[in-house]
Design a protein around this motif. Sequence first.
Motif, mmCIF file in Angstrom:
data_model
loop_
_atom_site.group_PDB
_atom_site.id
_atom_site.type_symbol
_atom_site.label_atom_id
_atom_site.label_comp_id
_atom_site.label_asym_id
_atom_site.label_seq_id
_atom_site.Cartn_x
_atom_site.Cartn_y
_atom_site.Cartn_z
ATOM 1 N N PHE A 1 1.849 -3.849 -9.216
ATOM 2 C CA PHE A 1 1.774 -4.455 -8.010
ATOM 3 C C PHE A 1 1.080 -3.826 -6.990
ATOM 4 O O PHE A 1 0.505 -4.328 -5.927
ATOM 5 C CB PHE A 1 3.391 -4.390 -7.215
ATOM 6 C CG PHE A 1 4.221 -5.724 -8.149
ATOM 7 C CD1 PHE A 1 3.594 -6.604 -8.987
ATOM 8 C CD2 PHE A 1 5.737 -5.600 -7.932
ATOM 9 C CE1 PHE A 1 4.268 -7.408 -9.706
ATOM 10 C CE2 PHE A 1 6.452 -6.507 -8.529
ATOM 11 C CZ PHE A 1 5.859 -7.360 -9.441
ATOM 12 N N THR A 2 0.916 -2.491 -7.192
ATOM 13 C CA THR A 2 -0.156 -1.694 -5.949
ATOM 14 C C THR A 2 -1.487 -1.695 -6.655
ATOM 15 O O THR A 2 -2.383 -0.949 -5.837
ATOM 16 C CB THR A 2 0.699 -0.290 -5.785
ATOM 17 O OG1 THR A 2 0.291 0.526 -7.164
ATOM 18 C CG2 THR A 2 1.896 -0.385 -5.452
ATOM 19 N N SER A 3 -1.937 -2.272 -7.691
ATOM 20 C CA SER A 3 -3.357 -2.030 -8.331
ATOM 21 C C SER A 3 -4.244 -2.398 -7.592
ATOM 22 O O SER A 3 -5.385 -2.453 -7.877
ATOM 23 C CB SER A 3 -3.057 -2.381 -9.814
ATOM 24 O OG SER A 3 -3.133 -3.820 -9.873
ATOM 25 N N GLY A 4 -4.087 -3.498 -6.823
ATOM 26 C CA GLY A 4 -5.169 -4.425 -6.336
ATOM 27 C C GLY A 4 -5.130 -5.713 -6.667
ATOM 28 O O GLY A 4 -6.304 -6.334 -6.357
ATOM 29 N N ASP B 1 -2.426 -11.488 -4.824
ATOM 30 C CA ASP B 1 -1.069 -11.630 -4.509
ATOM 31 C C ASP B 1 -0.498 -12.721 -5.478
ATOM 32 O O ASP B 1 0.964 -12.655 -5.576
ATOM 33 C CB ASP B 1 -0.851 -11.941 -3.015
ATOM 34 C CG ASP B 1 -1.410 -10.854 -2.093
ATOM 35 O OD1 ASP B 1 -1.415 -9.741 -2.613
ATOM 36 O OD2 ASP B 1 -1.556 -10.926 -0.843
ATOM 37 N N VAL C 1 1.135 -11.060 -8.217
ATOM 38 C CA VAL C 1 2.389 -10.275 -7.867
ATOM 39 C C VAL C 1 3.593 -11.275 -7.721
ATOM 40 O O VAL C 1 4.625 -11.041 -8.055
ATOM 41 C CB VAL C 1 2.038 -9.762 -6.359
ATOM 42 C CG1 VAL C 1 3.509 -9.114 -5.998
ATOM 43 C CG2 VAL C 1 0.931 -8.526 -6.543
ATOM 44 N N ALA D 1 8.927 -7.470 -5.216
ATOM 45 C CA ALA D 1 7.479 -7.082 -4.784
ATOM 46 C C ALA D 1 7.454 -5.798 -3.521
ATOM 47 O O ALA D 1 7.044 -4.870 -3.612
ATOM 48 C CB ALA D 1 6.704 -8.060 -4.424
ATOM 49 N N GLY D 2 8.046 -6.433 -2.472
ATOM 50 C CA GLY D 2 8.181 -5.475 -1.043
ATOM 51 C C GLY D 2 8.744 -4.190 -1.535
ATOM 52 O O GLY D 2 8.373 -3.152 -0.984
ATOM 53 N N ASP E 1 9.042 -2.586 -4.282
ATOM 54 C CA ASP E 1 8.475 -1.867 -5.310
ATOM 55 C C ASP E 1 7.427 -0.897 -4.787
ATOM 56 O O ASP E 1 7.002 -0.090 -5.174
ATOM 57 C CB ASP E 1 7.784 -2.686 -6.498
ATOM 58 C CG ASP E 1 7.053 -1.971 -7.523
ATOM 59 O OD1 ASP E 1 7.649 -1.246 -8.274
ATOM 60 O OD2 ASP E 1 5.717 -2.040 -7.487
ATOM 61 N N ILE E 2 6.413 -1.549 -3.798
ATOM 62 C CA ILE E 2 5.483 -0.984 -3.057
ATOM 63 C C ILE E 2 5.749 0.381 -2.622
ATOM 64 O O ILE E 2 5.070 1.356 -2.811
ATOM 65 C CB ILE E 2 5.025 -1.709 -1.964
ATOM 66 C CG1 ILE E 2 4.487 -3.045 -2.229
ATOM 67 C CG2 ILE E 2 3.997 -0.988 -1.149
ATOM 68 C CD1 ILE E 2 3.235 -3.124 -3.386
ATOM 69 N N HIS E 3 7.165 0.431 -2.158
ATOM 70 C CA HIS E 3 7.287 1.704 -1.517
ATOM 71 C C HIS E 3 7.994 2.708 -2.791
ATOM 72 O O HIS E 3 7.459 3.921 -2.595
ATOM 73 C CB HIS E 3 8.526 1.655 -0.720
ATOM 74 C CG HIS E 3 9.206 2.936 -0.079
ATOM 75 N ND1 HIS E 3 8.396 3.960 0.909
ATOM 76 C CD2 HIS E 3 10.596 3.702 -0.407
ATOM 77 C CE1 HIS E 3 9.076 5.008 1.057
ATOM 78 N NE2 HIS E 3 10.200 4.977 0.361
ATOM 79 N N VAL E 4 8.676 2.396 -3.775
ATOM 80 C CA VAL E 4 8.952 3.437 -4.838
ATOM 81 C C VAL E 4 8.163 3.383 -6.051
ATOM 82 O O VAL E 4 8.326 4.255 -6.970
ATOM 83 C CB VAL E 4 10.373 3.125 -5.211
ATOM 84 C CG1 VAL E 4 11.320 3.356 -4.041
ATOM 85 C CG2 VAL E 4 10.616 1.614 -5.568
ATOM 86 N N HIS E 5 7.046 2.533 -6.046
ATOM 87 C CA HIS E 5 6.218 2.614 -7.360
ATOM 88 C C HIS E 5 5.658 3.951 -7.390
ATOM 89 O O HIS E 5 5.190 4.428 -6.267
ATOM 90 C CB HIS E 5 4.991 1.468 -7.045
ATOM 91 C CG HIS E 5 3.971 1.616 -8.281
ATOM 92 N ND1 HIS E 5 4.136 0.953 -9.263
ATOM 93 C CD2 HIS E 5 2.679 2.257 -8.105
ATOM 94 C CE1 HIS E 5 3.167 1.097 -10.057
ATOM 95 N NE2 HIS E 5 2.191 1.720 -9.128
ATOM 96 N N ASP E 6 5.576 4.562 -8.647
ATOM 97 C CA ASP E 6 4.804 5.832 -8.832
ATOM 98 C C ASP E 6 5.575 6.777 -8.025
ATOM 99 O O ASP E 6 5.172 8.126 -7.855
ATOM 100 C CB ASP E 6 3.448 5.908 -8.567
ATOM 101 C CG ASP E 6 2.566 5.584 -9.926
ATOM 102 O OD1 ASP E 6 3.096 5.797 -10.983
ATOM 103 O OD2 ASP E 6 1.487 4.968 -9.956
#
Lengths: 200, 543
Positions: free
Chosen positions: B305-308, B311, B314, B373-374, B376-381
């Motif tokens: 989801f953060t790879s670019g 949307d 996503v 999605a929303g 995940d952006i914060h907790v991804h990796d």
Amino acid sequence: MNNITNPLKGVDQAFIYIIGFSLALLTFITILMIVFVFKYRRSKNPHPSDIRGNWILETVWTVIPTIIALSMFYIGWSSYLGLRDVPPGAIEIEVYAQQFSWIVVYPTGKEVENEIVVPKGKPVKINLTSEDVLHSLFIPTFRVKVDAVKGMSSYVWFYPDKEGEYMFHCTEYCGIGHSEMNGTLRVVPEADYEKWLEEE
Amino acid sequence: MTESDSFFETPSPTKYKGIWSWLITMDHKRIALMYLFVILFWFFGALILGLLIRTELMSVGRTIMGAQTYNALFTLHGVIMIFLFIIPAIPAIFGNFLLPIQIGADDVFFPKLNLLSWYLYILGSLFAVSSLFFGGPPDTGWTFYVPFSVSTKTNVSATLTAAFILGMSSMLTGLNFITTIHRMRAKGMRWLQIPLFTWSLYATAWVQLLATPILSITLLLVLFERIFAIGLFDASKGGDPILYQHLFWMYSHPAVYIMILPGMGVISEIIPVFSRKSIFGYKAIVASSMAIAIAGSLVWAHHMFTSGMSDVAVFVFSLLTFIVAIPSAVKVFSWISTMYKGSILMTPPLLFSLGFIYLFSVGGLTGLVLGSAGTDIHVHDTHFVVAHFHFVMFGGTGFAFFAALHFWWPKIFGRMYDFKKAYVAATMIIVGFIFHYLPMFILGIMGLPRRYYDYMPKFETGNMLAGIGGYILIAGIALMFFNLFASFKNKRDAEADPWGGTTLEWTVPSPPPLHNFIAPPEIKDYPYDFSDVIKKFKAESTG
């Protein structure tokens, strides 16, 4: 600029919604499991019933979780849209990620390393790319993160509505200095920001 | 039946003795035990690596190692745990041993191929560690993301080759299982009379067979890049680094289901036996296994989801991810309903299974945070992801593996272990596990990225707690294996059916004879019909 809603609110609501439902379900499952193990233990209940299924129950516990899951999807997706829709008039900052630091370039041409300074109360859009391997810009305070890819431009935007000093990190593993690839984000009053931009 | 007739005393082919009766055996049970031996070796190795990583993280700054060593350790920990332990553990050990017996067969369809799979596993594992001695261990993480994996100086090539060979081993096992289930079921066993463990292996085998080639090819491409620099993943030559991530997760997400489905199969066998009651919703569990195998192959890009990526992508992958959560939930509900009005006997395998249900549920539910999605952006990796997949893979598959060990140990070795020590070990493992991984959820939400050698002081308390939990966890695992191995001192006197099971493996002696069945097995109309078991135990208690 007061009509801008901070997208982090949507994200936090999604967190609360999903985690809240999950905790409730987890508690329910766990209590049920423990109650059954005690209530139907062999010493107390030596004769098991022969129940092989119940299609009504099975349908119910397929359909209801589906509805809950879809509602979670929807809330998560809306909060994601908040993170993607940049309001007009955002300050644009270019960031170049490299092993192992961040080069930050302002519209005026001012260039700094590992430091982002923004004025309070104005939306900020960061355009990101990489000079070498993958990196990822993560600003925990504003719930934003995006990968830096060589040859490609990606972006995040956030709304700094409070003054303060926050950290940003690299969250895509990039080699030996990965955990040192941090920087400071300072949210300052607009006047201070203008002054800072003028400085050499 | 005398002791000397078990498969331990009757090698196949019969002309070989001693070590050769193992190394060139065609017997699925002996091959299973050879897998057990080597897989446990790697499991213990990777556990120690994991403990070293967490020890390093227990305090800010350098604790016991430098950054380069740390990076190599988490890479090796991941590679070994995934390719040498979790993927093969349950299918290669318990699948090999039990699948033929559960369907009333003599062996797998391709016994020689089965042995070849074992040798490929050994070859792959040797390649995986060869990098330690030649060129330096890889420092890319188990995901081998480009361009870093192409540009780093360490010996990534050896590890890529290892994963390629291990993939071959995994594919051949899958092929063997599918063929065996289709062609070798005992007369009278229709599809809906197959035990759920075998069903779960069937679903898994299809994923192994269809998804693994993608990984193999992808890893070859990275090797090509390293050697010839053709530019497939290099933007300056017209390539695309994101392409690699798609290809990698196209295998590696389905692989998550290769890891968990057999574990779910184990739990579906254990809960009914100790509840002395039919599994609740047999067909729904079969259907959910197949649904997980199919839908699980369509969600790979939720890692990106953060790879670019766009949307739209996503949107699609987030939606599909929520859909794939449903069949897992259905299984959990079915297991719990199986216990309702059962006659439940607490035993070590059941305790591990209950641990599985709880920990797997935590893992599954936190997966929803990552699928949305929303959030995940914060907790991804971050450490949140680390906690999530350890809850699923270790709390799930790992616990299912422990449960399977305790459940089938008397069947495989003919010996029973000490229950008291098993309970103490299981409790230590569960408590240690929660102390170890729960703080990581909080650290992740606070913003501590994963694969970080060092961190800010505010993250120290959580990391310290996690480290202490890790030591309790490892002590519990050590006690558990000590207890299991100590059973070798006991007499080989386990009954054919010590628990009161209904599937075919409980009708043959413990340990089974070379050809599994002396007479053709009798196939029940419904595999989880406990009425005979109840009658038998009633007769024993009154007579």
